[in-house]
Design a protein around this motif. Sequence first.
Motif, PDB file in Angstrom:
ATOM      1  N   ASN A   1       3.586  -5.310 -11.190  1.00 60.84           N
ATOM      2  CA  ASN A   1       3.061  -4.170 -11.837  1.00 60.84           C
ATOM      3  C   ASN A   1       3.453  -3.554 -13.005  1.00 60.84           C
ATOM      4  O   ASN A   1       2.862  -2.765 -13.547  1.00 60.84           O
ATOM      5  CB  ASN A   1       2.855  -2.922 -10.621  1.00 60.84           C
TER       6      ASN A   1
ATOM      7  N   LYS B   1       4.490   6.162  -7.097  1.00 63.50           N
ATOM      8  CA  LYS B   1       3.512   6.757  -7.981  1.00 63.50           C
ATOM      9  C   LYS B   1       4.437   7.442  -9.313  1.00 63.50           C
ATOM     10  O   LYS B   1       4.281   7.250 -10.448  1.00 63.50           O
ATOM     11  CB  LYS B   1       2.543   7.550  -7.723  1.00 63.50           C
TER      12      LYS B   1
ATOM     13  N   ASN C   1       0.762  -1.094  -0.111  1.00 63.80           N
ATOM     14  CA  ASN C   1      -0.044  -0.141   0.081  1.00 63.80           C
ATOM     15  C   ASN C   1       0.873   1.250  -0.003  1.00 63.80           C
ATOM     16  O   ASN C   1       0.588   2.183  -0.616  1.00 63.80           O
ATOM     17  CB  ASN C   1      -0.915   0.010   1.079  1.00 63.80           C
TER      18      ASN C   1
ATOM     19  N   ALA D   1       2.331   1.719  -3.488  1.00 64.37           N
ATOM     20  CA  ALA D   1       1.322   2.241  -4.539  1.00 64.37           C
ATOM     21  C   ALA D   1       1.467   3.517  -4.647  1.00 64.37           C
ATOM     22  O   ALA D   1       1.374   4.409  -5.601  1.00 64.37           O
ATOM     23  CB  ALA D   1       0.160   1.632  -3.931  1.00 64.37           C
TER      24      ALA D   1
END
Length: 310
Positions: free
Chosen positions: A284, A192, A185, A188
Amino acid sequence: MNTSLAIIDLGTNTFHLLLAEKQGDSFHIVHRDRQAVKIGKGGINRDLIMPDGMERALKTLHDFKQKINEAGIEKVFAFGTSALRNAKNSAEVIEKIKAETGITVSVISGDEEAAFICYGVRAALNLGEEKSLIMDIGGGSVEFIIADNNTIFWKRSLEIGAQRLLEQFHQNDPITQNEIEALENYFATALKPVHEALSSYNPTALVGSSGTFDTLSDIFCLKENIIRNDDDRETPLTIEGFQKIHFELITKNRSQRMAIPGMIDMRVDMIVVASCMIDYLLKNFPFKRIRVSTYALKEGALSYLSKQLN
């Protein structure tokens, strides 16, 4: 030894010494040393160098200075990175180092650190025309550079290094699933700008430099019975191989991790959160391969300085 240049990299976790000798138009490394000083330990998230970290730093720098003197070197370039960049008592620490060892330390910016890392990686391996994401996980900061052999397209230094993450997120051993989720988390949000740059430039290779990636490659080579030499500039690691090692790292406690062939004491604590960051990026973004450069910041500084001195 006719050595003409010394470089000292005062990293948040590790201090490095390079002694280099001028041969023609370039410098060749003739001696390397590294010590796990952990100058950021205990104070990294409070922007402080703690007294015990200062003691370890001085002890190591006295040792480095002795080696520099024995080699008869006069040109010494010493630079601090994330821990010294952010510490409220940085000036005091630098003054004490100068007073006790005679070594003058300058602090480089995150942007300079990222550029030097790229120079180091390019000195180790040929990136060619393929765009790569170069990643260097330090104790205090992590540098991300998107580059090929000729161009740096984007670079960023983020203060999300492994010592910071270890102290903030890794409270249990083995690390818990909840802690991994908390880390992801955090990534994330913190990553960015990296994600946006990856989407813009679409690099196909993830190139890890030094530190964590060296140890991951060592473990991988021992598992696969791959023989590597100490002076190799690029060492093997695959995405599949990383994923197997990552599973081990997040399911074992400290003593079990130490028992993994290729693990070293100076890496055993921080490698878990560092591996989680690599895993997050691989999950990702569709990298096609991992490459590992044994050259990083200090070799990049040497490459840069050798050009300035010619």
